[in-house]
Design an enzyme around this catalytic site. Structure first.
Site, PDB file in Angstrom:
ATOM      1  N   ASP A 108       0.858  -1.176   0.000  1.00 56.59           N
ATOM      2  CA  ASP A 108       0.000   0.000   0.000  1.00 56.59           C
ATOM      3  C   ASP A 108       0.903   1.236   0.000  1.00 56.59           C
ATOM      4  O   ASP A 108       2.057   1.167   0.418  1.00 56.59           O
ATOM      5  CB  ASP A 108      -0.895  -0.020   1.244  1.00 56.59           C
ATOM      6  CG  ASP A 108      -1.910   1.110   1.257  1.00 56.59           C
ATOM      7  OD1 ASP A 108      -2.291   1.591   0.172  1.00 56.59           O
ATOM      8  OD2 ASP A 108      -2.319   1.505   2.348  1.00 56.59           O
ATOM      9  N   ILE A 109       0.386   2.352  -0.442  1.00 49.74           N
ATOM     10  CA  ILE A 109       1.198   3.568  -0.463  1.00 49.74           C
ATOM     11  C   ILE A 109       1.003   4.369   0.822  1.00 49.74           C
ATOM     12  O   ILE A 109       1.912   4.485   1.628  1.00 49.74           O
ATOM     13  CB  ILE A 109       0.910   4.418  -1.724  1.00 49.74           C
ATOM     14  CG1 ILE A 109       1.415   3.669  -2.958  1.00 49.74           C
ATOM     15  CG2 ILE A 109       1.578   5.780  -1.602  1.00 49.74           C
ATOM     16  CD1 ILE A 109       1.208   4.376  -4.271  1.00 49.74           C
ATOM     17  N   ASP A 110      -0.180   4.931   1.029  1.00 48.32           N
ATOM     18  CA  ASP A 110      -0.402   5.823   2.170  1.00 48.32           C
ATOM     19  C   ASP A 110      -0.428   5.063   3.489  1.00 48.32           C
ATOM     20  O   ASP A 110      -1.214   4.143   3.677  1.00 48.32           O
ATOM     21  CB  ASP A 110      -1.707   6.595   1.990  1.00 48.32           C
ATOM     22  CG  ASP A 110      -1.599   7.585   0.846  1.00 48.32           C
ATOM     23  OD1 ASP A 110      -0.813   8.523   0.977  1.00 48.32           O
ATOM     24  OD2 ASP A 110      -2.285   7.384  -0.177  1.00 48.32           O
TER      25      ASP A 110
END
Length: 155
Positions: free
Chosen positions: A38-40
């Site tokens: 995942d990024i955030d």
């Protein structure tokens, strides 16, 4: 990979966590892996305003090392593919954006749905109107979807 932490009553408890170097140093190269990230809040430190997000260079360097081991890395995010690509630059990896609605494999393979029948402008106007009394909410137009962020007031 293990560390000690103190519980509120003073007792010690063992907690386990994995660092990026643990992943790199402990992989069995005779197996096939794929890493979905995942990024955030995972690759990028969590930010109240998503426009302030960034992926630290050290994290990008680790991803680059992992890909050089021929381990596919796929970014999974609620962001659109273009924004995610900018955050990951200069690394190019497949991206499942907009929670899987917008999928980029490589420059020759891109899946974008036909959402021409949905009036996103009207949808955004309706959401904005209904949320006017909650100024701490952030409405983000993602092109193919609209996100309603409640980070500033999770209650």
């Amino acid at each position: 990979m293990n560390s000690q932490s103190t519980i509120s009553d003073g007792r010690e408890k063992n907690t386990s966590f994995v660092t990026p170097n643990d992943i790199i140093n402990n992989l069995s190269l005779d197996k096939k892996y794929c890493l979905f990230l995942d990024i955030d809040g995972t690759l990028a430190p969590f930010q109240i305003n998503p426009e302030h997000s960034f992926i630290p260079k050290t994290t990008l360097d680790v991803i680059k090392k992992i890909t050089k081991l021929n381990i596919p890395v796929i970014a999974v995010t609620g962001r659109d593919v273009d924004t995610a690509s900018k955050l990951l630059h200069p690394i190019e990896v497949p991206i499942a954006g907009l929670h899987g609605l917008d999928i980029y494999f490589d420059s020759g393979n891109y899946i974008r749905p036909d959402l021409s029948s949905i009036n996103f402008k009207k949808l955004k106007q309706d959401i904005t109107k209904n949320c006017d009394k909650y100024p701490e909410l952030l409405i983000e137009d993602k092109g193919y979807s609209i996100a309603l962020h409640y980070r500033k007031n999770p209650n």
